[in-house]
Motif scaffolding. Structure first.
Motif, PDB file in Angstrom:
ATOM      1  N   LYS A   1      66.125 -16.669 148.832  1.00 39.93           N
ATOM      2  CA  LYS A   1      66.278 -15.547 149.765  1.00 39.93           C
ATOM      3  C   LYS A   1      65.658 -15.824 151.122  1.00 39.93           C
ATOM      4  O   LYS A   1      65.618 -14.940 151.985  1.00 39.93           O
ATOM      5  N   GLY A   2      65.148 -17.016 151.290  1.00 37.75           N
ATOM      6  CA  GLY A   2      64.587 -17.362 152.603  1.00 37.75           C
ATOM      7  C   GLY A   2      64.096 -18.791 152.578  1.00 37.75           C
ATOM      8  O   GLY A   2      63.835 -19.348 151.506  1.00 37.75           O
ATOM      9  N   PHE A   3      64.042 -19.416 153.756  1.00 36.76           N
ATOM     10  CA  PHE A   3      63.419 -20.734 153.856  1.00 36.76           C
ATOM     11  C   PHE A   3      62.986 -20.967 155.291  1.00 36.76           C
ATOM     12  O   PHE A   3      63.542 -20.400 156.224  1.00 36.76           O
ATOM     13  N   GLN A   4      61.960 -21.777 155.432  1.00 39.31           N
ATOM     14  CA  GLN A   4      61.484 -22.157 156.763  1.00 39.31           C
ATOM     15  C   GLN A   4      61.131 -23.630 156.727  1.00 39.31           C
ATOM     16  O   GLN A   4      60.428 -24.071 155.815  1.00 39.31           O
TER      17      GLN A   4
ATOM     18  N   PHE B   1      57.101 -14.625 154.854  1.00 37.30           N
ATOM     19  CA  PHE B   1      58.492 -14.162 154.744  1.00 37.30           C
ATOM     20  C   PHE B   1      58.507 -12.640 154.666  1.00 37.30           C
ATOM     21  O   PHE B   1      57.638 -12.046 154.028  1.00 37.30           O
ATOM     22  N   SER B   2      59.499 -12.033 155.302  1.00 33.56           N
ATOM     23  CA  SER B   2      59.677 -10.580 155.146  1.00 33.56           C
ATOM     24  C   SER B   2      60.699 -10.328 154.059  1.00 33.56           C
ATOM     25  O   SER B   2      61.704 -11.039 153.961  1.00 33.56           O
ATOM     26  N   ILE B   3      60.434  -9.328 153.291  1.00 31.70           N
ATOM     27  CA  ILE B   3      61.374  -8.937 152.230  1.00 31.70           C
ATOM     28  C   ILE B   3      61.731  -7.480 152.458  1.00 31.70           C
ATOM     29  O   ILE B   3      60.842  -6.639 152.613  1.00 31.70           O
ATOM     30  N   ASP B   4      63.021  -7.195 152.534  1.00 32.66           N
ATOM     31  CA  ASP B   4      63.447  -5.804 152.706  1.00 32.66           C
ATOM     32  C   ASP B   4      64.700  -5.547 151.880  1.00 32.66           C
ATOM     33  O   ASP B   4      65.063  -6.366 151.038  1.00 32.66           O
ATOM     34  N   SER B   5      65.358  -4.437 152.168  1.00 33.89           N
ATOM     35  CA  SER B   5      66.501  -4.076 151.320  1.00 33.89           C
ATOM     36  C   SER B   5      67.621  -5.117 151.404  1.00 33.89           C
ATOM     37  O   SER B   5      68.341  -5.340 150.440  1.00 33.89           O
ATOM     38  N   GLU B   6      67.763  -5.777 152.550  1.00 33.21           N
ATOM     39  CA  GLU B   6      68.746  -6.871 152.675  1.00 33.21           C
ATOM     40  C   GLU B   6      68.491  -7.948 151.627  1.00 33.21           C
ATOM     41  O   GLU B   6      69.408  -8.519 151.045  1.00 33.21           O
ATOM     42  N   THR B   7      67.211  -8.245 151.436  1.00 29.23           N
ATOM     43  CA  THR B   7      66.820  -9.309 150.509  1.00 29.23           C
ATOM     44  C   THR B   7      67.040  -8.882 149.061  1.00 29.23           C
ATOM     45  O   THR B   7      67.382  -9.703 148.213  1.00 29.23           O
ATOM     46  N   LEU B   8      66.821  -7.617 148.799  1.00 28.71           N
ATOM     47  CA  LEU B   8      66.731  -7.189 147.398  1.00 28.71           C
ATOM     48  C   LEU B   8      68.014  -6.581 146.837  1.00 28.71           C
ATOM     49  O   LEU B   8      68.155  -6.433 145.630  1.00 28.71           O
ATOM     50  N   GLN B   9      68.915  -6.226 147.717  1.00 37.97           N
ATOM     51  CA  GLN B   9      70.104  -5.525 147.228  1.00 37.97           C
ATOM     52  C   GLN B   9      71.078  -6.477 146.531  1.00 37.97           C
ATOM     53  O   GLN B   9      71.054  -7.677 146.754  1.00 37.97           O
ATOM     54  N   PHE B  10      71.920  -5.913 145.720  1.00 39.80           N
ATOM     55  CA  PHE B  10      73.034  -6.689 145.162  1.00 39.80           C
ATOM     56  C   PHE B  10      74.187  -5.740 144.863  1.00 39.80           C
ATOM     57  O   PHE B  10      74.066  -4.523 144.997  1.00 39.80           O
ATOM     58  N   TYR B  11      75.331  -6.311 144.536  1.00 34.93           N
ATOM     59  CA  TYR B  11      76.525  -5.524 144.238  1.00 34.93           C
ATOM     60  C   TYR B  11      76.390  -5.055 142.793  1.00 34.93           C
ATOM     61  O   TYR B  11      76.533  -5.835 141.855  1.00 34.93           O
ATOM     62  N   THR B  12      76.073  -3.791 142.642  1.00 37.23           N
ATOM     63  CA  THR B  12      75.639  -3.297 141.325  1.00 37.23           C
ATOM     64  C   THR B  12      76.813  -2.794 140.483  1.00 37.23           C
ATOM     65  O   THR B  12      77.962  -2.842 140.910  1.00 37.23           O
ATOM     66  N   VAL B  13      76.459  -2.258 139.369  1.00 40.90           N
ATOM     67  CA  VAL B  13      77.480  -1.708 138.474  1.00 40.90           C
ATOM     68  C   VAL B  13      78.237  -0.551 139.138  1.00 40.90           C
ATOM     69  O   VAL B  13      79.368  -0.240 138.779  1.00 40.90           O
ATOM     70  N   ASN B  14      77.612   0.048 140.162  1.00 43.31           N
ATOM     71  CA  ASN B  14      78.282   1.132 140.906  1.00 43.31           C
ATOM     72  C   ASN B  14      79.272   0.612 141.952  1.00 43.31           C
ATOM     73  O   ASN B  14      79.838   1.372 142.719  1.00 43.31           O
TER      74      ASN B  14
END
Ligand code: NOJ
Length: 788
Positions: A728-731, A745-758
């Protein structure tokens, strides 16, 4: 019927603006300084954003003047005959010439050089009614004439700046040679080493493909497509092409929605967001629907939900191939399906030109859809400035001075050395001293000036790469003795040197051992052996799938013979795919992964061998223990039965490990790095919150060096099963010997989201594990929770 006054005025305005545009554009000659900008105001300084009223007006004004055959013509792309990159065209030159004259062609591919491009453009400008310029496309995949490492190799640099720079040089050389559109980058996630085109992308990871794809798009397109040094890019192949069953090219793809949305599509979404000018669809079917006829993907998702305004070109003949797929009853039906699905331009199928008009009469396609496709094509032509000057990319002086320049070659060397991955270095056999007494440079690829150019070598001259031998000679002290022996031939020629090898299969040498003895003699005399083995350039690339990813021909015999007399062997590996290194890795102290590195290959390898550059590359793809593990990738699912060596009833193999021999993200340096103090700023966040994680990285060795610091996460429990780790990131950081740096590294909803069962992208509450380290096998972990 009465027309409303506003409609009437709009019509009049569009009509007159259209006349002015066409007259303005038509007056242009090669050296004419008049530009459309003097007639109509300039569109925008940042042409990668298409939503612009003036631009749309210009497009509408041209469209208003077009007859149906001319509209359909804009959706047709033919290949020139000299650089064929697919099966022979079904139509000959004369036929194409007549169509060009009638203005019934929108684009040509595989025509190269200023002279040929100007000549072809002139046919349209001097004969057709509306004189709408052609766009000229070519597969500029890893350089135009100055050749850069194959994309997989370049991706091993994990250096987005130099990747962007290499695409920018490729664009500059292409644009200086008359071209204005490349069919790159390929952003197909590819996890199967058997697939020949694994060489053309950024490897097995979704995040890495997204980042590198965007860097390449930025490099090709620059800030402004109107600029004479930039060209339009093409995100390909939409979608799923890298997942062909059994690693066979063009093969069926059977994946579910989860894999499609979470693994395959994100790089395409990133490309669309970055303003890539075009997309190419793909040959394969996905879950029963050929991508070229896939309405859900092309019309609904890409053009609809993602609101992307560029155009989609079919792959070579892929509209016609809908028939072979058994998805269309005939070519006419194929044209109908493809257009309705959102494929805008027909590359070499001759389906749109033959059937769209009839299909329109029969109301099987609509004029709205045709107009939409035409507008997308015209828009790019305006963006590129072709209506202002159809010959603006045709400048012999630039072609002479800007192509294959010293400056470009220096950049190619820099990119090449940064793409090399040190896989093994027992007892620090590398770097070698430049004043070493003697070196044996052995192997079929040791003085090969052709294979390092890779498969998609565009306009590279045959045999123009710097070979390993040349690189070594240029680096060592004058007293160092160099013994060169090829040992064996890898392949047996099947076509004349310099001919289009793209289309022909290779034959390997399995019988001629006559050179092995001399190679052994050379090895005996030397302090160290550099053994250049691996793959011929045409062993990977399109249509070059293999079931055996080991060393073809007599290469293992050569290795064994050399090893018997001198164990100090550095394998200088040149290849386009992950190879089976299980035996060689046990036989030699050192392996340097050198891919097909391009024009400056030998110099770049020597830079690393002799320590002028400390290797910093990391694998963008897992190297297996054997081919039976393929497709192999680090971000697998845990399964209900994660591996347990003690019992058989767990998910793994009984005759090989489950993990990679050399894992994704792995690569050594001449120095060593230690990771410590992994810290997370918070232990809990909300779904829309954020946190930072940081780690200290120390250079604990004696050389200055660079390290790719990698961030992986695991969403421990999900509404769909989640991978065991995801990048989810590299430097990429530089550390002097002894230096420590804190990397955050910053972690936010962009990093944690995925295409879910919904079926939406969202962050689900629960525990997340985080690792930071120097490969996908990073062990240092912390956790945090996302709370409701
Ligand atoms: C077929 C390949 O799949 C595609 O990537 C390439 O751009 C076209 N041929 C044109 O050469």
């Amino acid at each position: 019927m009465r027309l409303s006054p506003s409609f009437f005025y709009k019509f009049v305005i569009i009509f007159f603006v259209g006349i002015i545009v066409i007259l303005g554009a038509n007056k242009l000659k090669a050296q004419d300084n008049t530009t459309l900008r003097q007639i109509l105001p300039r569109t925008s300084t940042n042409s990668i954003h298409f939503n612009n009223n003036i631009l749309n007006q210009k497009v509408d004004s041209v469209l208003a003047l077009m007859r149906i055959n001319e509209k359909i013509g804009q959706l047709v792309q033919y290949s020139g005959k000299w650089n064929m990159t697919g099966p022979s065209s079904s139509k000959g030159d004369q036929y194409k010439l007549e169509k060009l004259k009638k203005g019934e062609v929108g684009s040509m591919l595989n025509i190269t050089s200023v002279t040929s491009i100007r000549e072809t453009q002139r046919i349209v400008m001097e004969n057709s009614r509306l004189k709408i310029p052609l766009i000229f496309a070519y597969d500029v995949i890893h350089g135009y004439k100055t050749i850069f490492p194959i994309p997989l190799g370049e991706s091993a640099s994990w250096d987005l700046k130099i990747i962007e720079q290499s695409a920018a040089v490729a664009a500059k050389e292409s644009a200086a040679s008359g071209l204005n559109w490349t069919f790159a980058p390929m952003i197909d996630v590819s996890r199967d080493a058997r697939w020949g085109r694994v060489m053309e992308g950024a490897g097995e990871d979704t995040f890495l493909n997204s980042e590198i794809g965007v860097a390449r798009i930025k490099g090709f397109q620059g800030k402004n497509l109107y600029d004479n040094s930039t060209i339009a890019a093409c995100a390909k192949h939409f979608a799923g092409y890298g997942f062909g069953e059994a690693g066979r090219d063009y093969n069926t793809v059977n994946i579910g929605e989860n894999e499609l949305h979470n693994v395959i599509l994100p790089p395409f979404k990133a490309a669309a967001k970055a303003g890539v000018a075009t997309f190419m669809n793909s040959f394969n079917d996905i879950d029963g629907i050929p991508a070229t006829g896939h309405k859900e993907l092309q019309r609904n998702l890409l053009k609809g939900k993602w609101n992307w305004n560029g155009f989609i070109v079919s792959d070579w003949g892929s509209i016609g191939e809908l028939e072979a797929h058994g998805y269309a009853v005939d070519k006419k039906n194929a044209a109908e399906i493809a257009l309705n699905a959102g494929s805008d331009m027909d590359m070499e199928s001759y389906a749109y030109e033959a059937f769209l008009e009839t299909l329109l009469d029969e109301k099987k396609v609509s004029i709205t859809q045709i107009d939409d496709a035409v507008k997308r094509v015209l828009r790019l032509k305006f963006e590129l400035g072709l209506f202002d000057d159809p010959y603006k990319y045709c400048n012999e002086e630039r072609e002479r001075t800007e192509v294959y320049s010293e400056e470009n070659l220096a950049i190619a060397r820099d990119v090449a050395k940064k793409s090399i991955v040190l896989l093994k270095n027992e007892n620090n056999i590398l770097p070698l001293s430049k004043s070493i007494g003697s070196i044996a440079v052995i192997g079929p690829l040791a003085d090969d000036k052709n294979s390092p150019l890779g498969n998609w070598r565009a306009k590279a001259e045959y045999n123009s790469a710097i070979s390993l031998l040349e690189g070594v000679k240029a680096s060592v002290d004058k007293n160092t003795k160099i013994y060169f022996e090829k040992g064996i031939e890898l392949t047996i020629p099947t076509v004349e040197p310099g001919q289009n090898q793209f289309l022909y299969p290779l034959k390997f040498n399995t019988t001629n051992r006559s050179g092995i003895k001399k190679a052994v003699e050379a090895a005996k005399k030397a302090d160290v052996v550099l053994l250049a083995i691996g793959e011929d350039a045409y062993q990977t690339g399109e249509g070059r799938s293999q079931t055996d990813i080991g060393f073809k021909g007599l290469q293992m015999e050569l290795l064994e013979a050399v090893k018997a007399v001198n164990p100090n062997i550095v394998i200088v590996l040149m290849n386009g795919r992950p190879m089976d290194l299980s035996r060689p890795s046990q036989m030699v102290p050192s392996i340097l992964e050198c891919w097909h590195l391009g024009s400056q290959s030998g110099y770049a390898i020597a830079d690393v061998l002799f320590g002028d550059y400390n290797p910093s590359g990391k694998l963008p793809v897992s190297f297996p223990h054997n081919v039976g593990q393929e497709p192999l990738y680090y971000n697998q699912k845990n399964t209900g039965r994660p591996y347990n060596v003690k019992h058989v009833t767990f998910s793994g193999y009984r005759d090989a490990p489950k993990t990679a021999l050399y894992p994704f993200g792995f690569g050594l340096s001449y120095t060593t790095f230690e990771y410590s103090d992994l810290n997370s700023s918070q232990t809990e966040i909300k779904a829309n919150g954020s946190l930072t994680v940081s780690v200290n990285v120390t250079n604990t060795g004696e050389h200055d060096g660079e390290e790719v610091v990698q961030l992986y996460i695991r969403d421990v429990v999900g509404s769909l099963t989640r991978p065991v780790k995801e990048l989810k990131g590299f430097q990429k950081i530089k550390l002097s010997a002894g230096e420590t740096k804190t990397v955050t590294f910053s972690i936010d909803s962009e990093t944690l989201q995925f295409y879910t069962v919904n079926k939406i992208w969202e962050v689900e509450p629960g525990t997340f594990n985080v690792w930071i380290g120097g490969s996908s096998e990073a062990q240092m972990m912390t956790s945090f929770s996302v709370v409701e």
